[in-house]
Design an enzyme around this catalytic site. Structure first.
Site, PDB file in Angstrom:
ATOM      1  N   ARG A 189     -13.399   3.433 -11.097  1.00 42.33           N
ATOM      2  CA  ARG A 189     -12.514   4.207 -10.217  1.00 42.33           C
ATOM      3  C   ARG A 189     -13.287   4.742  -9.014  1.00 42.33           C
ATOM      4  O   ARG A 189     -14.512   4.642  -8.952  1.00 42.33           O
ATOM      5  CB  ARG A 189     -11.861   5.319 -11.028  1.00 42.33           C
ATOM      6  N   ARG A 243      19.190  -8.318   4.316  1.00 45.56           N
ATOM      7  CA  ARG A 243      19.013  -9.282   3.229  1.00 45.56           C
ATOM      8  C   ARG A 243      17.774  -9.004   2.364  1.00 45.56           C
ATOM      9  O   ARG A 243      17.598  -9.605   1.319  1.00 45.56           O
ATOM     10  CB  ARG A 243      18.962 -10.710   3.791  1.00 45.56           C
ATOM     11  N   ASN A 247      13.561 -13.049   6.241  1.00 46.11           N
ATOM     12  CA  ASN A 247      14.866 -12.388   6.098  1.00 46.11           C
ATOM     13  C   ASN A 247      15.113 -11.874   4.697  1.00 46.11           C
ATOM     14  O   ASN A 247      15.887 -10.953   4.500  1.00 46.11           O
ATOM     15  CB  ASN A 247      15.987 -13.357   6.473  1.00 46.11           C
TER      16      ASN A 247
END
Ligand code: UD1
Ligand code: CA
Length: 484
Positions: A343, A19, A238
């Site tokens: 960065r 699912r 799920n």
């Protein structure tokens, strides 16, 4: 060491999780910086088990690979076909048996898709199991909608008699709202024996772990239950709706803990943190902020609004706003943004500044130095108390390799400079605006590297006669004449 140290914890993670509609196995989906199975393993560690085994099946190479990378001491057992939860536990215990592990003591079973389960709840379950002298203790919860879950069937005296799967339940049993969480504490030896007796004559043709309860009860052993305080904690994931719900709940839990520890979170609904993030008291987090990985925010630092910090250390009293940082170290009292991008390998010294529209990479900015506006600083070392003029670029890449720029302390570099690396600017040097610096600048010098300005008088009147510019120029020149 925990008082009720279990012999083993078995984590069931062989199911497919269709699912999720994902090419990633369900238990490897992540919330708050950790996979679902990683959260379950972390909760299990609170019990300090002698052995931890995760049963893998569907996409087992991926799941086992992930575990080997993130949880080096965890064993994996393979369940080749998903023949039910009882079969899965059997595979886990057989794997331990092959390694000569004797299961004298408690075995805890948990599912790999319940990331909100806490170590506290598992510890409470283990304590109840030991205190009551049970052969098995099931963790249960009262839920608003029990559809799909196994129901806890109790006798008139309250004793648990069986767990009946939704698909196998009668209408009367389906009305029961107390459900099986899928978490159990077992006497290890009795579990091994009982698993051998589990049959597959049910609607799914599977070996149900839940049948062990009835088997043990019929053999005269004590069967108990421990009711979870908060049913949401045992919720299995799920689908992606439930994944998002679990993420929000875990995030709320993490922020709540931070706030109780003295962190101001202005808007918990738009602040997202990983489990690995740490704070000091009086840190202030503004709305729309994501703090990820090994990020640390020190005392009196302010982060946000609208920022994403990954693996970043923010020093005491520093500020980071409207910015993105990754693998950066922001020193005490330093200022970042608005609209900065730091960065990996960026280190900002104390009270330094990376200002507006500034990108930095592998750059070391000394104490009190500033890059205030519109600049790229890559592969650089800048000393203390220097100022980098607006719109400067550290030209670090020649198309093949990266090169380093060094700028000393107390330098004043002009606006719109290009530092063509490798190049070094000495302490106390100046550079003129608009310079392309290709040669080293000795300490204390002024470097000028640009064309000389030339004014060609009367050019507009000659080349653009009758234009608005020509008329404006003529008016200005006449006014100058009149002033004389
Ligand atoms: C199971 C329980 C049910 C309980 C529910 C809680 C059984 C028979 N039923 O039902 O009582 O209310 O969990 O969520 O135990 N798994 C394997 N191998 C298998 C089958 C399952 O590893 O062969 C794993 C799954 O990956 C999952 C867990 O076991 O982590 C539970 O499996 P799932 O199919 O979700 O069980 P349910 O049918 O929901
Ligand atoms: Ca099932």
């Amino acid at each position: 060491m925990s008082a009720n140290r279990p012999a083993a914890v078995v984590v069931l993670a062989a199911g497919e999780g269709t699912r999720m509609k994902s090419s990633t196995p369900k238990v490897l989906h992540a919330i708050c910086g950790r996979s679902l199975v990683g959260h379950v393993v972390a909760a299990a560690r609170a019990l300090d088990p002698e052995h931890l085994v995760v049963v893998v099946g569907h996409a087992r190479e991926q799941v086992a690979g992930h575990l080997a990378e993130t949880e080096a001491d965890v064993r994996t057992a393979v369940q080749h076909e998903q023949n039910g939860t009882g079969h899965a536990v059997r595979m886990g215990l057989e794997e331990l048996g092959r390694d000569g592990v004797a299961l004298d003591g408690t075995v805890i079973v948990v599912c790999g898709d319940t990331p909100l389960l806490t170590g506290e709840t598992l510890t409470a379950l283990a304590a109840t199991h030991a205190t009551d002298g049970n052969a098995v203790t099931v963790l249960t919860a009262e839920v608003p909608d029990a559809t799909g879950y196994g129901r806890i069937v109790r006798a008139a005296d309250g004793a648990v008699t069986a767990i009946v799967e939704h698909k196998d339940a009668t209408d009367a049993q389906r009305a029961i709202r107390e459900i099986n969480s899928g978490v159990f504490a077992f006497d290890g030896q009795l579990l091994v024996d009982a698993l051998g007796k589990v049959r597959t004559d049910n609607s799914q043709g599977e070996e149900y772990l839940t049948d062990v309860l009835g088997i043990l009860r019929e053999a005269g052993h004590r069967v108990g239950a421990s009711v979870a305080a908060d049913h949401r904690e045992i919720a299995g994931i799920n689908n992606r709706v439930q994944l998002a719900e679990a993420r929000r709940m875990l995030n709320e839990r993490l922020l709540r803990r931070a706030m109780l520890d003295g962190v101001t979170v202005v808007d918990p609904a738009t602040t997202w943190v990983d489990v690995t993030v740490t704070f000091e008291p009086d840190a202030l987090i503004q709305p729309g902020t994501q703090l990820l990985g090994a990020t640390h925010v020190a005392a009196r630092a302010e982060v946000g609004p609208n920022s994403r910090l990954t693996d970043t250390t923010v020093g005491e009293g520093a500020t980071v706003g409207f910015s993105v940082t990754d693998g950066a170290e922001v020193g005490p009292g330093a200022s970042v943004g608005p609209y900065a991008y730091l960065r990996p390998g960026t280190r900002l010294g104390s009270k330094s500044k990376a200002g507006t529209f500034v990108e930095m990479k592998k750059a070391d900015l000394g104490a009190g130095s500033k890059v205030p506006h519109l600049s790229y600083v890559g592969d650089a070392t800048i000393g203390e108390q220097s100022n980098i003029g607006a719109a400067s670029v550290f030209v670090n890449y020649d198309g093949v390799a990266k090169h380093h720029t060094t700028i000393g302390s107390h330098c004043r570099t002009g606006s719109d400079n290009m530092f063509v690396a490798p190049v070094t600017i000495g302490d106390g040097a100046y550079t003129a605006a608009g310079s392309v610096i290709t040669k080293d600048v000795p300490p204390g010098s002024l470097a000028v590297a640009r064309g000389q300005q030339r004014n060609i008088e009367g050019w507009v009147a000659r080349k653009r006669p009758g234009s608005a510019a020509a008329e404006a120029a003529q008016a200005a020149l006449q006014e100058d004449e009149g002033d004389k």
